[in-house]
Structures are given as structure tokens and as C-alpha cells.
Design a protein around this motif. Structure first.
Motif, mmCIF file in Angstrom:
data_model
loop_
_atom_site.group_PDB
_atom_site.id
_atom_site.type_symbol
_atom_site.label_atom_id
_atom_site.label_comp_id
_atom_site.label_asym_id
_atom_site.label_seq_id
_atom_site.Cartn_x
_atom_site.Cartn_y
_atom_site.Cartn_z
ATOM 1 N N ASP A 93 0.846 -0.975 0.105
ATOM 2 C CA ASP A 93 0.101 0.204 -0.085
ATOM 3 C C ASP A 93 0.787 1.319 0.082
ATOM 4 N N THR A 94 2.239 1.144 -0.178
ATOM 5 C CA THR A 94 3.046 2.205 0.060
ATOM 6 C C THR A 94 2.714 3.290 -0.901
ATOM 7 N N ARG A 95 2.661 4.493 -0.777
ATOM 8 C CA ARG A 95 2.790 5.577 -1.859
ATOM 9 C C ARG A 95 3.860 6.143 -1.978
ATOM 10 N N TRP B 218 6.030 9.610 -3.994
ATOM 11 C CA TRP B 218 5.785 10.774 -4.566
ATOM 12 C C TRP B 218 6.990 11.450 -4.697
ATOM 13 N N PHE C 262 8.679 8.048 0.025
ATOM 14 C CA PHE C 262 7.545 7.243 0.160
ATOM 15 C C PHE C 262 7.250 7.018 1.535
ATOM 16 N N ASP D 166 3.745 4.886 3.865
ATOM 17 C CA ASP D 166 2.486 4.286 4.244
ATOM 18 C C ASP D 166 1.115 5.273 4.203
ATOM 19 N N PRO D 167 0.215 5.024 3.719
ATOM 20 C CA PRO D 167 -0.866 5.781 3.766
ATOM 21 C C PRO D 167 -1.398 5.776 5.401
ATOM 22 N N PHE E 83 4.580 0.785 -8.810
ATOM 23 C CA PHE E 83 3.831 1.827 -8.025
ATOM 24 C C PHE E 83 3.725 2.981 -8.990
ATOM 25 N N PHE F 66 3.465 9.840 -7.572
ATOM 26 C CA PHE F 66 2.488 11.066 -7.328
ATOM 27 C C PHE F 66 3.326 12.324 -7.285
ATOM 28 N N ALA G 43 -0.511 11.936 -2.931
ATOM 29 C CA ALA G 43 -0.020 10.470 -2.702
ATOM 30 C C ALA G 43 -0.846 9.834 -1.479
ATOM 31 N N LEU G 44 -1.005 10.710 -0.528
ATOM 32 C CA LEU G 44 -1.548 9.951 0.826
ATOM 33 C C LEU G 44 -3.092 10.025 0.654
ATOM 34 N N PRO H 73 -6.960 6.464 -2.861
ATOM 35 C CA PRO H 73 -6.871 6.067 -4.322
ATOM 36 C C PRO H 73 -7.729 6.582 -5.160
#
Lengths: 206, 555
Positions: free
Chosen positions: B221-223, B225, B256, B258-259, B274, B277, B283-284, B287
Motif C-alpha cells: 500500500d506504500t505511496r 511521491w 515514500f 504508508d498511507p 507503483f 504521485f 499520494a496519501l 486512491p
């Protein structure tokens, strides 16, 4: 033709070391009664010894030239030099006179010794009477210049001892210099072991 | 003298026995030969494979000197430099050591380590003094290879380094470059390894490498940016400046995290894909899901509406404007503006789930027309509203307009064409017009006339005051001043009145003294009243005290 009598004919023999003249001994292995040195009519086995030493010197002369003799480190810049590359570098960097000296001492002198001693040995073995006087003076010249070929070894030894500034500048001897030193020593031995009287033995045999 | 016998008086030599064989001398050349041979054998054994590497430039490389190093251990030496046949590159011949045979295999990479000063820092400083060297990274393959193409840049990741690489997809590269750092909680944990344009040319794929053991923080689930640049935001909390590090401002970087909230904590697999963003906030956020295209037609000027302006649904940002096109309607002779926008229905959250469930699917996607249909019926309209009064920028608001005129909405049309309503700005204009009208109704003319008359009256009055009253007042004041001046003169110390008074008083005093003398005399000589005063006795002659002449004056 009248000529000076030989020591053998007179039944006498001179000591190499102290110069005492005594009677020719009956057998081999005689010693000088004064200083105890072994007595020989001529240097023992001179030709073979000279050949052997000269050959050894020649063989060692190859690695002496191929292997680097000196490593100079200046500001982390490592530079390994063989004899020839050192000469070339000296020449390029503007010291042609130094380059000439090093070249003479390290290349010309040893090569001359090989050639001269080889010639002397060959001509003596073959009983040649060719240019006896010149050959004699050649021999004297070879004996004389022998010591000077140690120049390179001295240079390396001196630099190694003097130039020790850690990272800034440093000089290290490399294996080549050992072989070069051995070559010089062996050629000196070779010229010592050669008995020039052998040349004249032949000339008087007629 | 040839046949002389030895002299009897010469000493007899000592006879000794032979000790060693003459031929031993031949051991010397044999030994020398052995040494020489051993050197040859040694060199033979030491010699490893010879390889050639091509580089773009031979800068810093020296034949016979430049070492080849692996993990800073010398494994070979450059023995030759020449140009390739096409003169495009430089061919470097390298003699590897015997022990480095495994480096002449496929997958081994060579590059020149020179001092490099980049935005990300300085590297290879040690080579400044010692000269460049060739760095090596060995691969896994056992297949032999003797010709290599050298890298121009040191590889970002060495073979066998712990960690994982991931693939990021983004629209454009931005300021990222190979070697750009990857941050996790502002700690550098990796770097960008490579980038390439997607095959269709519509995006860029970046490969990043996250060093172990930090690679475990990259979860499914990592975002990611783009952490390049400076994020300045002015909010109710004040000015906020947000950057990952100063280096990223200049050189770019990827961050990066996690949300927030519950999410999948499983570490991501190697080479997982991935999205990258543009900023942390995007990013956070939840989705977006796939974007959908909608269209709106406005019959008003949309000055201030720009591409990328937000589209909001009840204040929730659900998309952005992607196109603004002018149209012409011949029938009404009007210029309606067609605004295209992409919206991310998923941003509506739970509302979306429920609406989508009701609307059903079409073409494998949620039927947007049927989803919006009932909402439009209830008054959902698109409006261009002013987002910023200072700059006059507009945004599109999807809002329920009370008492909206009934609009035509085709649920089956693709793309969805939302009906519009005049924006709040238009209303504001109307209100402004009202105000102007009311202002116009004010009888400024009569007010002005009356005011003028009044002013004339006032002027007259003032003139009267000026011509009649003021001179009188001035005379009165002058008289008063004169009176005061007289009083002042009369009372001043040098006035004749004051002097007369003084003289009179002096006379009075003298009179009083005479009176006293008289009364005193009468007290003693009361007869004087009758006889009068006798004459005064003649004055006594002066004493004989002739004043002596001062001493020293006599000759």
C-alpha cells in the motif's frame, strides 16, 4: 726467438696473495708457506668459472631490465620504473645528461662487460693471438669500470633512504634492483676470475 | 735459460688436499637460470585473461598504470589504450590478474571512477590525487566474455547489494535523475537506478532501488511521491514550508510512506509497480481509481477558469478541468464554452459505493450517466465559481442549486454532459447591478441643487458678517485697547502722576520734620512763642589745628 723464461720452466710459483715466490709443488693443493693462500700456476679453472659467472650474470640481467627497479609515489601517484623507462623519463623530463649517465652505467657498462669478457674468453679458449695487447687493455678497462655499474643500485638505495615524506613523496626499491645488483656483482666476479695470463700462454707456445 | 732447475733455496710449498669439485661453479648460472625461470613461470601463472573495455573517453586513464579495482582491491591493470575502428569510442585493454578470472564473464560491469561533483554530492575524491581507476561490479553469469562496453556513470546499485528494486510510473520525470535519492521519513534509503520512456510514450517508468533492510518498509500500500521542489502552503496555521531535504530541492528525489489508517502491511515484492504521485498530499489521499471524463457547457464568460482548475462536488475535490473550448451556436448566435473535466468518482468514498451500486455497470465501468441522472433531477448543476477573489480564478462546483430550472440530461450520452447553472459570480454581478440601479435612483440632481442654494445663503450671511459686524467689532476692540493703554500709562512707574505723588509725599515728610523741630524747640523754649527766637551765637573759632602739610612735600 728468445724469450723470457717462464715460472714453470724455472720450477717456481708465485703466491697470488702475498707475492712470495716458491718452488713449484709436486702435486695439487699446495699452499703458500708464508700466508697460507692456495698456490696455483694460473687461476684455477679460470675459463670455466668466468664462463659460468658471466652466464649467470647475463641470465640475471634479463629480469633486472624487465622488472621495475624503483617505485616513486608522489601525492598518491604511483610510478613504477624499469631501468629503461627511467632513462626515457629522465630524457623526456629534461635531464638528458642524467639520462645519458644512467644509460651508460646501467646499460652500456654491463653490456660492454658481457661482450668484452665473452670475446676474451672465446679468443683465449681458441688460442687466438689476435690483438693480444688490445685484448689486455680491454681486460684492464673492464676490471676498472666494473664498480661503476653499481650506480643504479646506489641511486635507488639513496633515494629510498632520503625520500620519505609519507604520502607526499616516497621511493621504494622493487625486485629489479636486486637482480641488477646481482648482475653487477657476478660480472665483477667473472672479470676477477678471468686470468689474463692465459692469453699470453698461447702466444708463447710456438 | 729455458731448462733451469728450481732454485734450492726457495721455500717448499705446503701440499694440501683438494676440497671441492671445480664444476661447482656451474651451479651459479644454473641458479640464476632457475631464478629467471621461476620469474617467467610466476609471471605466466599470474597472468589472467586479457579483456577490452570501450569507453567514451580515456580521460584519466593511463596505459600501464591505471588499476582495475573491485571493492578497492586491485585485480588488474590497463595495458593499452587505443581508439576503436570507427573512432567513436576508446578501447582500453586490461590485463586481469589470475585470481580475477571470474571478472571476464558476462554481466560484469566496468566504469571509470573519477572525481565527480554533482548535485547529490562529491564522489571519488581519493582519485583526485591518485588518478582515476576502473571500478568493477561482477555479475552472476559464468559465461566467458572478453569484450565489454564500459559504463559512463558508476552504477547506482552493485550486484548482490541487499535490497529490492521497484518500478514507479509517472507522467514525467521532473527533476529526477539516475542516482536521485529515495527517502523514507526523510532518511535516504535508496536511489533511482534508471528511467525509461514507456513504450507508448505516455509516461515514464522509473526503477528505484531501496537498500536493505529498509526495503521492508515498502509495502503493497506504500505511496510514492516526487519530493522535488519546495512545497509552500499558506493556511490558517500560517506559512508552511515543506521539503524532504535541501538536496531534493536542487537535485530532486522520491519519497515514500504508508498511507495513514489501516492498510496492507505485506512487504511489496521485487519489481512491484507503483504510481509516482506529484506531491505528498495527493499520494496519501485515498486512491483515485480510474478517471472519468465529463463535459459541461457554459453560456457565460469563463474568464479565470484555467486547465487544471479543480472540480468539486459539495466541496470535495473530485477532479480537474482538462479542456476549455469555445463553441458557436448559430441558432442563438451565442458562444457557449465547452469545459471538459476528468473526475475521479472514487473520491466520493462511500457515497460513490452506494450510488454506483444503484447505477449499475456499463462497458465494464460504472454507468456515470445513470449515476448522475437522479442527482441532476434533484438540482445538481455545474457552476463556475470564484475560488479566489484576489485573482478571480474560477473552479467548477457541482452543487445542488435550489429552484434550478429544469434541465435536459441525457443519461445515455457519452461523455456525460452535465447541465450548468449560472455561477455565483454571475449572481454577484446581478446583485451589483441591483445596487447600481438603486444608487442611480437617488436624486443626486435635486440634492445638488438644494445644496447649492443652501450654500449660497450661507455665503450671503457670511458676507454680511464680514462687511457689517466685523468692522464694528474691530473699532470696539481698538477703543478698549486705547483705554487699557491709558490706564497702563497712568499706572506706570515713570508717569507724571506717579512723580507728582512722590513729590507731594516728600513735601509732607519735610513738613512733618519742621513741625517736630518746632514742637521740640517750643517744648524747651516756650518763651519763644512770645519773644521769638534769639539769634544764634556766633560760631566758635576753629581750633588751632592747622593741617600739617604732608611729609615729604617739603623740600
Amino acid at each position: 726467438m728468445s724469450r723470457a723464461p717462464r715460472a714453470q720452466e724455472l720450477g717456481i710459483i708465485g703466491c697470488h696473495v702475498c707475492g712470495l715466490v716458491c718452488r713449484t709443488p709436486a702435486g695439487d693443493g699446495a699452499g703458500c708457506p708464508r700466508c697460507g693462500a692456495a698456490l696455483h700456476r694460473r687461476k684455477r679453472n679460470s675459463i670455466a668459472r668466468t664462463w659460468a659467472l658471466l652466464l649467470a650474470a647475463f641470465i640475471l640481467y634479463i629480469p633486472a631490465n624487465v622488472l621495475p627497479i624503483m617505485r616513486t609515489v608522489s601525492l598518491g601517484d604511483v610510478d613504477d620504473n624499469t631501468i629503461i623507462s627511467g632513462v626515457v623519463e629522465l630524457w623526456i623530463k629534461g635531464s638528458p645528461s642524467l639520462a645519458a649517465i644512467v644509460f651508460a652505467a646501467s646499460i652500456v657498462v654491463p653490456m660492454t662487460k658481457f661482450l668484452v669478457l665473452g670475446t676474451l674468453l672465446l679468443s683465449t679458449q681458441r688460442g687466438s693471438r689476435w690483438a693480444l695487447r688490445q685484448r689486455a687493455s680491454l681486460y684492464r678497462a673492464v676490471e676498472f669500470i666494473g664498480y661503476w655499474s653499481m650506480l643504479d643500485v646506489f641511486v635507488v638505495a639513496l633515494l629510498t633512504a632520503l625520500v620519505r615524506f609519507g604520502f607526499l613523496s616516497q621511493v621504494e626499491p622493487l625486485p629489479g634492483v636486486v637482480f641488477f645488483g646481482l648482475t653487477v656483482v657476478l660480472t665483477m666476479f667473472a672479470s676477477m676470475s678471468f686470468d689474463p695470463r692465459l692469453m699470453w700462454d698461447i702466444s708463447d707456445d710456438d | 735459460m729455458t731448462e733451469q732447475t728450481p732454485r734450492e733455496d726457495l721455500p717448499e710449498p705446503v701440499v694440501r688436499k683438494h676440497r671441492f669439485s671445480l664444476s661447482l661453479i656451474w651451479l651459479v648460472p644454473v641458479l640464476a637460470a632457475l631464478v629467471g625461470l621461476s620469474l617467467v613461470v610466476h609471471a605466466w601463472l599470474q597472468a589472467g585473461p586479457q579483456i577490452t573495455i570501450t569507453f567514451q573517453t580515456a580521460e584519466g586513464l593511463e596505459s600501464g598504470k591505471t588499476p582495475v579495482k573491485y571493492k578497492n582491491v586491485v585485480i588488474g591493470k590497463v595495458t593499452g589504450l587505443d581508439l576503436t575502428d570507427d573512432r567513436e569510442r576508446v578501447r582500453v585493454t586490461v590485463a586481469l590478474n589470475k585470481s580475477a578470472e571470474s571478472f571476464a564473464t558476462r554481466g560484469t560491469r566496468y566504469w571509470v571512477v573519477r572525481p565527480r561533483i554533482g548535485l547529490g554530492g562529491v564522489s571519488g575524491v581519493d582519485t583526485l590525487l591518485s588518478g582515476a581507476f576502473i571500478g568493477t561490479d561482477v555479475g552472476d553469469s559464468k559465461e566467458e566474455q572478453y569484450d565489454f562496453k564500459g559504463l559512463e556513470m558508476p552504477p547506482a546499485v552493485l550486484h548482490g547489494a541487499p535490497g529490492k528494486s521497484f518500478v514507479l510510473h509517472t507522467d514525467d520525470l521532473g527533476s529526477l535523475d539516475i542516482g536521485s535519492p529515495v527517502y523514507y521519513r526523510r532518511i535516504q534509503v535508496g536511489r533511482v537506478v534508471s528511467y525509461s520512456l514507456d513504450k507508448d510514450g505516455k509516461g515514464v517508468s522509473l526503477r528505484i532501488f531501496v537498500d536493505g533492510p529498509n526495503d521492508r518498509f515498502v509495502t503493497r500500500d506504500t505511496r510514492f511521491w516526487n519530493a522535488s521542489g519546495v512545497d509552500v502552503s499558506l493556511s490558517a496555521n500560517g506559512l508552511k514550508l515543506n521539503t524532504q531535504s535541501l538536496a531534493t530541492v536542487i537535485a530532486g528525489g522520491v519519497a515514500f510512506s504508508d498511507p495513514r489508517g489501516p492498510h496492507d502491511n505485506t512487504p511489496a515484492a521485487e519489481d512491484a509497480d507503483f504510481a509516482l504521485f506529484d506531491d505528498e498530499a495527493t499520494a496519501l489521499s485515498p486512491p483515485d481509481g480510474p478517471p472519468r471524463y465529463i463535459r459541461m457547457r457554459f453560456n457565460q464568460s469563463l474568464r479565470g477558469l484555467a486547465v487544471d482548475a479543480p472540480v468539486e462536488f459539495l466541496g470535495v475535490n473530485i477532479g480537474r478541468v482538462v479542456s476549455i473550448n469555445l463553441d458557436y451556436e448559430a441558432r442563438d448566435k451565442r458562444f457557449p464554452l465547452t469545459v471538459g473535466a476528468v473526475i475521479y468518482p472514487r473520491r466520493l468514498g462511500q457515497a460513490y459505493e452506494k450510488l454506483a451500486a444503484k447505477a449499475g455497470m456499463k462497458d465494464g465501468r460504472v454507468d456515470l450517466g445513470r449515476m448522475f441522472g437522479p442527482l441532476v433531477a434533484r438540482g445538481l448543476r455545474a457552476q463556475a465559481r470564484t475560488g479566489n477573489l484576489l485573482t478571480g480564478q474560477l473552479y467548477i462546483a457541482l452543487d445542488f442549486v435550489p429552484k434550478a430550472p429544469k434541465a435536459h440530461f441525457d443519461e445515455a450520452a457519452t461523455p456525460v454532459d452535465l447541465p450548468t447553472a449560472p455561477g455565483s459570480f454571475d449572481k454577484l454581478q446581478e446583485q451589483l447591478a441591483d445596487i447600481v440601479n438603486k444608487v442611480q435612483k437617488i436624486p443626486f440632481d435635486s440634492i445638488g441643487r438644494n445644496l447649492d442654494q443652501t450654500l449660497a445663503e450661507l455665503d450671503r450671511t457670511l458676507k454680511q458678517v464680514n462687511s457689517g459686524v466685523l468692522p464694528e467689532l474691530k473699532g470696539t476692540l481698538k477703543d478698549a485697547q486705547r483705554t487699557l493703554g491709558s490706564a497702563d500709562n497712568a499706572l506706570s512707574a515713570d508717569s507724571p502722576l506717579q512723580q507728582n505723588l512722590g513729590g507731594t509725599l516728600e513735601e509732607l515728610r519735610r513738613m512733618a520734620r519742621s513741625l517736630r523741630a518746632l514742637t521740640d524747640y517750643l517744648g524747651v523754649h516756650p518763651e519763644a512763642l512770645i519773644r521769638g527766637r534769639p539769634d544764634d551765637p556766633p560760631p566758635a573759632p576753629p581750633e588751632r589745628t592747622r593741617p600739617r602739610a604732608p611729609q615729604g612735600s617739603k623740600p
